[in-house]
Scaffold this active site. Structure first.
Site, PDB file in Angstrom:
ATOM      1  N   LYS A   1      47.926  31.991  43.402  1.00 27.83           N
ATOM      2  CA  LYS A   1      48.253  33.347  43.075  1.00 27.83           C
ATOM      3  C   LYS A   1      49.975  33.610  43.116  1.00 27.83           C
ATOM      4  O   LYS A   1      50.611  33.943  42.121  1.00 27.83           O
ATOM      5  CB  LYS A   1      47.594  34.472  44.035  1.00 27.83           C
ATOM      6  CG  LYS A   1      46.257  34.507  43.999  1.00 27.83           C
ATOM      7  CD  LYS A   1      45.524  34.605  42.860  1.00 27.83           C
ATOM      8  CE  LYS A   1      43.993  35.014  43.086  1.00 27.83           C
ATOM      9  NZ  LYS A   1      43.407  33.669  43.502  1.00 27.83           N
TER      10      LYS A   1
ATOM     11  N   LYS B   1      44.525  41.876  44.893  1.00 24.83           N
ATOM     12  CA  LYS B   1      43.400  40.720  45.378  1.00 24.83           C
ATOM     13  C   LYS B   1      44.004  39.901  46.122  1.00 24.83           C
ATOM     14  O   LYS B   1      45.176  39.960  46.584  1.00 24.83           O
ATOM     15  CB  LYS B   1      43.440  39.974  43.914  1.00 24.83           C
ATOM     16  CG  LYS B   1      44.613  39.515  43.015  1.00 24.83           C
ATOM     17  CD  LYS B   1      44.366  38.815  42.034  1.00 24.83           C
ATOM     18  CE  LYS B   1      45.475  38.337  41.176  1.00 24.83           C
ATOM     19  NZ  LYS B   1      45.241  37.944  39.829  1.00 24.83           N
TER      20      LYS B   1
ATOM     21  N   ARG C   1      41.106  30.948  30.273  1.00 23.13           N
ATOM     22  CA  ARG C   1      41.438  29.902  31.114  1.00 23.13           C
ATOM     23  C   ARG C   1      41.950  28.780  29.996  1.00 23.13           C
ATOM     24  O   ARG C   1      41.026  28.387  29.261  1.00 23.13           O
ATOM     25  CB  ARG C   1      40.263  29.621  31.884  1.00 23.13           C
ATOM     26  CG  ARG C   1      40.132  28.180  32.501  1.00 23.13           C
ATOM     27  CD  ARG C   1      41.434  27.973  33.473  1.00 23.13           C
ATOM     28  NE  ARG C   1      41.209  28.835  34.317  1.00 23.13           N
ATOM     29  CZ  ARG C   1      40.351  28.751  35.589  1.00 23.13           C
ATOM     30  NH1 ARG C   1      39.668  27.787  35.573  1.00 23.13           N
ATOM     31  NH2 ARG C   1      40.642  29.632  36.569  1.00 23.13           N
TER      32      ARG C   1
ATOM     33  N   ARG D   1      37.110  34.905  28.785  1.00 23.14           N
ATOM     34  CA  ARG D   1      36.157  35.218  29.696  1.00 23.14           C
ATOM     35  C   ARG D   1      36.293  36.975  29.580  1.00 23.14           C
ATOM     36  O   ARG D   1      37.271  37.481  30.264  1.00 23.14           O
ATOM     37  CB  ARG D   1      36.264  34.759  31.082  1.00 23.14           C
ATOM     38  CG  ARG D   1      36.188  33.232  31.192  1.00 23.14           C
ATOM     39  CD  ARG D   1      36.783  32.879  32.410  1.00 23.14           C
ATOM     40  NE  ARG D   1      38.136  32.993  32.467  1.00 23.14           N
ATOM     41  CZ  ARG D   1      38.902  32.668  33.646  1.00 23.14           C
ATOM     42  NH1 ARG D   1      38.291  31.870  34.589  1.00 23.14           N
ATOM     43  NH2 ARG D   1      40.174  32.813  33.491  1.00 23.14           N
TER      44      ARG D   1
ATOM     45  N   ARG E   1      36.119  42.678  36.396  1.00 16.35           N
ATOM     46  CA  ARG E   1      36.632  41.151  36.572  1.00 16.35           C
ATOM     47  C   ARG E   1      35.925  40.414  35.473  1.00 16.35           C
ATOM     48  O   ARG E   1      34.734  40.634  35.034  1.00 16.35           O
ATOM     49  CB  ARG E   1      35.917  40.636  38.233  1.00 16.35           C
ATOM     50  CG  ARG E   1      36.472  41.400  39.296  1.00 16.35           C
ATOM     51  CD  ARG E   1      35.771  41.241  40.574  1.00 16.35           C
ATOM     52  NE  ARG E   1      34.367  41.662  40.303  1.00 16.35           N
ATOM     53  CZ  ARG E   1      33.383  41.417  41.225  1.00 16.35           C
ATOM     54  NH1 ARG E   1      33.794  40.618  42.274  1.00 16.35           N
ATOM     55  NH2 ARG E   1      32.380  41.773  41.307  1.00 16.35           N
TER      56      ARG E   1
ATOM     57  N   ASP F   1      45.719  30.898  33.770  1.00 15.01           N
ATOM     58  CA  ASP F   1      45.060  32.165  33.428  1.00 15.01           C
ATOM     59  C   ASP F   1      45.808  33.108  32.663  1.00 15.01           C
ATOM     60  O   ASP F   1      47.018  33.246  33.190  1.00 15.01           O
ATOM     61  CB  ASP F   1      44.375  32.930  34.406  1.00 15.01           C
ATOM     62  CG  ASP F   1      43.173  32.077  34.986  1.00 15.01           C
ATOM     63  OD1 ASP F   1      42.768  31.000  34.272  1.00 15.01           O
ATOM     64  OD2 ASP F   1      42.903  32.420  36.298  1.00 15.01           O
TER      65      ASP F   1
ATOM     66  N   GLU G   1      47.703  33.672  36.722  1.00 16.63           N
ATOM     67  CA  GLU G   1      47.483  32.738  37.830  1.00 16.63           C
ATOM     68  C   GLU G   1      47.494  31.329  37.317  1.00 16.63           C
ATOM     69  O   GLU G   1      47.356  30.964  36.184  1.00 16.63           O
ATOM     70  CB  GLU G   1      45.862  32.711  38.116  1.00 16.63           C
ATOM     71  CG  GLU G   1      45.518  34.133  38.962  1.00 16.63           C
ATOM     72  CD  GLU G   1      44.328  34.136  39.701  1.00 16.63           C
ATOM     73  OE1 GLU G   1      43.677  33.018  39.838  1.00 16.63           O
ATOM     74  OE2 GLU G   1      43.716  35.238  39.951  1.00 16.63           O
TER      75      GLU G   1
ATOM     76  N   ASN H   1      45.990  27.889  38.438  1.00 15.83           N
ATOM     77  CA  ASN H   1      44.721  27.455  39.381  1.00 15.83           C
ATOM     78  C   ASN H   1      44.946  25.766  39.605  1.00 15.83           C
ATOM     79  O   ASN H   1      44.599  24.996  38.306  1.00 15.83           O
ATOM     80  CB  ASN H   1      43.278  27.666  38.733  1.00 15.83           C
ATOM     81  CG  ASN H   1      43.223  29.080  38.768  1.00 15.83           C
ATOM     82  OD1 ASN H   1      42.640  29.801  39.565  1.00 15.83           O
ATOM     83  ND2 ASN H   1      43.561  29.803  37.553  1.00 15.83           N
TER      84      ASN H   1
END
Length: 324
Positions: free
Chosen positions: A130, A165, A216, A231, A239, A279, A287, A289
């Site tokens: 994050k 979050k 993503r 997504r 979400r 993301d 983000e 990841n």
């Protein structure tokens, strides 16, 4: 150096018995490694240990198969020094807690003894999924990391519609949206900060997620994959994560996606982050990841591209080059 050398590839992951093989990126990587004739060795977190200065583990030589009824088989199990392996993939899912950090210390010892660790343990610790995105302010949305309720309140009043979050979770876990005049603000902020004892991330809500989704984008060994998985949240859901029912749609990267991904790719590679999923919502980076990025299977199933092949190519090149 014989470039046909069989490599010993270890993987640290969550229990393989409970994965969904049609969606699991770690499983897809193992299939590709096995297809090339490499030996694969399975470990879970509690298999890792230090014996004096020697990083060791209970390792299991394994075969995998794309068969829902029997997708893996352990051939033999031994206690071994990790330096006996050529490479270890650290693919343990979050939460990113102290146990995860302790595991990276053990893997770092193996790295110092010549084992290629993916992703690099030091960078796994340094690049929180994050917070790391905030190092690139020209690409991110309005962002606050704090545990002070007064700062979250001010951010909410200024932005009116926010997402809050945790810093250590994944898959959309504990993600809340707080709209303007939401009477639940105080209770949500209290829970998320554990009454100002825990840091969390707060960002302004990006409405483009409804139509265009949370994209993503995979960056493998510094190479940007030209297809991403968008997504899209289900109706009534904020979400977009597949784990909570998000609908995946494979699509080409747009110009902004390329701009962000190409800017990040050499930085990530330099840090030893060879499997990364960034993301993007709209034109904003949200983000980065680095622990166990997913969506490899979804993209490979729709497009004529082998992301796992690109990864194993990179691993082989690094190992063979090191052996010259």
């Amino acid at each position: 150096m014989n470039k046909n050398k069989i490599l010993k590839i270890g993987i640290v992951m969550d229990p393989i018995c409970s994965i969904k093989i049609e969606k699991d990126s770690s499983f897809a990587i193992l299939l590709e490694a096995q297809k090339r004739g490499h030996k694969i060795y399975y470990m879970e977190m509690n298999d890792l240990y230090l014996n004096g200065n020697n990083p060791c583990a209970k390792i299991r030589l394994m075969k995998v198969e794309k068969n829902k009824n029997k997708h893996f088989e352990f051939i033999k199990e031994i206690d071994s020094k990790l330096e006996k392996l050529d490479v270890i993939l650290m693919r343990k899912d979050p939460p990113f807690d102290m146990e995860f950090i302790y595991a990276t210390y053990i893997l770092e010892r193996a790295q110092k003894k010549g084992v290629l660790i993916i992703n690099k343990p030091e960078s796994l610790r340094d690049c929180n999924e994050k917070i790391f995105a905030s190092e690139f302010p020209k690409f991110i949305t309005d962002t606050l990391v704090t545990r002070k309720l007064s700062k979250i309140y001010k951010f909410w009043k200024n932005n009116k519609d926010i997402i809050i979050k945790p810093l250590d979770a994944m898959g959309g876990s504990q993600v809340f949206r707080i709209k303007e005049n939401d009477s639940n603000f105080k209770v949500i902020a209290d829970i998320m900060t554990n009454q100002e004892k825990k840091y969390c991330m707060v960002q302004n809500y990006l409405p483009s997620i409804k139509k265009h989704g949370d994209k993503r984008i995979l960056i493998i060994n510094g190479k940007v994959i030209p297809w991403c998985l968008s997504r899209i949240p289900q109706k009534g859901e904020i979400r977009a994560n597949l784990a909570v029912g998000g609908i995946g749609n494979v699509q080409k990267l747009n110009n902004k996606d390329w701009e962000i991904a190409k800017y990040l790719s050499p930085i990530l590679k330099e840090k030893g982050l060879l499997i990364v999923g960034i993301d993007i919502i709209g034109d904003k980076l949200t983000e980065i990841n680095v622990t166990s990025p997913t969506c490899i299977c979804e993209i490979e199933s729709k497009k004529n591209i082998s992301i796992t092949g690109i990864l194993i190519d990179g691993i082989e090149k690094k190992i063979y080059k090191k052996s010259l």
